[in-house]
Enzyme design. Structure first.
Site, short mmCIF file in Angstrom:
data_model
loop_
_atom_site.label_atom_id
_atom_site.label_comp_id
_atom_site.label_asym_id
_atom_site.label_seq_id
_atom_site.Cartn_x
_atom_site.Cartn_y
_atom_site.Cartn_z
N HIS A 67 -16.73 30.78 54.01
CA HIS A 67 -15.47 30.97 54.99
C HIS A 67 -14.49 28.89 54.50
O HIS A 67 -14.92 28.08 54.17
CB HIS A 67 -16.04 30.10 56.29
CG HIS A 67 -14.65 30.78 57.95
ND1 HIS A 67 -13.59 28.96 57.58
CD2 HIS A 67 -14.01 31.25 58.38
CE1 HIS A 67 -12.77 29.47 58.88
NE2 HIS A 67 -12.56 31.31 58.58
N GLU B 280 -8.95 34.93 52.58
CA GLU B 280 -8.33 34.22 53.62
C GLU B 280 -7.07 33.55 52.30
O GLU B 280 -7.28 33.04 51.53
CB GLU B 280 -9.33 32.77 53.53
CG GLU B 280 -10.52 32.92 54.41
CD GLU B 280 -11.17 32.11 55.26
OE1 GLU B 280 -11.03 31.51 56.31
OE2 GLU B 280 -12.24 31.54 54.34
N GLY C 247 -2.58 28.62 59.79
CA GLY C 247 -2.20 27.48 60.96
C GLY C 247 -0.86 27.67 61.76
O GLY C 247 0.24 28.12 61.02
#
Length: 291
Positions: free
Chosen positions: A128, A207, A213
């Site tokens: 991650h 990702e 964000g």
């Protein structure tokens, strides 16, 4: 090498819905977002408030894995009902493991794959972007900026997980600085991270770190499709899920991408009392699977 699920036709096509609960257990009084349950009950609360509703989905068509911080794993496993569709996962494993006649457990602060398996987990999340950042930060303190070193460490973690009989969700992604060379960056993460490893029980989570964000523009359908196609071509058809956040407002878009085989859910509410809420998690799944 794992083949694309579509080769088996729609009847055997498996979707993967993952839940990464990060540190959503921290109470609001301590700066966290947990309004669900006291710490000792938190993991079990989430399992208990989702598993019955998930039984309406065909287990041959979709799998549900919920990744918890380690302290909640026993509580989450204990809450599983008979025939529960929920699988429990750990958010990481150490790059070395216990072994008969070998290291019997001298891993202070670390999480060997053997204990993850013994706790009742079926899967692990590796690579991650937050784990990659942690490893990059440690290397930076030593004056090292070799990105391939992070991939080599993750390769060791994947190897330990697979040897322990765990499924692996392996995350890859590029930062804003790396985006102009996304093909090289992602290719290295795949080549090094998966080197000499049996890929049968591994799913890739993409990702787009550059788009995740507050204040950032989310990756669009065209870009996600391009990356998913690249990963499938490079890996011989491994399953690819969207790791940038499966949400209510992008569920239909992601479901429309043929090359995407599922998604990773984290927060479910991004305004007001932000956090993870089981009912909203179930609604995101409905929007994605029933589009």
């Amino acid at each position: 090498m794992k083949k694309d699920n579509r080769a088996r036709g729609n009847e055997g096509y498996m979707k993967h819905i993952y839940l990464n609960l990060k540190r959503f257990d921290v109470p609001t009084d301590f700066g966290g977002v947990n309004r669900l349950a006291p710490i000792p009950e938190w993991g079990g609360h989430i399992v208990a408030h989702t598993q019955e509703q998930l039984k309406k989905y065909d287990p041959a068509q979709v799998e549900f894995i919920q990744f918890f911080p380690e302290v909640h794993l026993l509580n989450a496993v204990a809450a599983l009902s008979d025939g529960s569709p929920v699988q429990i996962g750990s958010q990481g494993v150490y790059r070395d493991n216990t072994a008969p006649g070998g290291n019997f457990g001298a891993f202070t602060t670390n999480r060997p794959a053997s204990i993850v398996k013994a706790l009742g987990c079926e899967a692990v999340l590796i690579g991650h972007c937050e784990e990659r950042n942690d490893k990059k930060g440690i290397l930076a303190e030593a004056g090292v900026s070799d990105a391939s070193a992070v991939n080599r460490l993750l390769n060791k973690e994947i190897r330990c997980a697979i040897d322990a009989g765990l499924k692996v969700v392996y995350c890859i992604g590029e930062t804003q600085e790396e985006q102009p060379e996304w093909e090289k960056v992602l290719g290295e993460q795949l080549d090094t991270g998966l080197l000499d490893i049996n890929k049968e029980n591994i799913v890739i989570a993409y990702e787009p770190v550059w788009s995740i964000g507050p204040g950032k523009t989310p990756a669009g359908k065209e870009y996600i499709t391009k990356i998913a196609q690249f990963v499938k071509e490079k890996t011989g058809g491994m399953d690819v899920v969207y790791g940038g956040g499966l949400k209510a407002d992008n569920a239909a878009m992601l479901a429309s991408i043929e090359e995407i085989d599922g998604g990773l859910i984290a927060l479910t509410r991004f305004q007001g009392e932000i956090g993870f809420y089981p009912d909203e998690y179930l609604e995101i799944i409905r929007l994605y699977l029933e589009v």
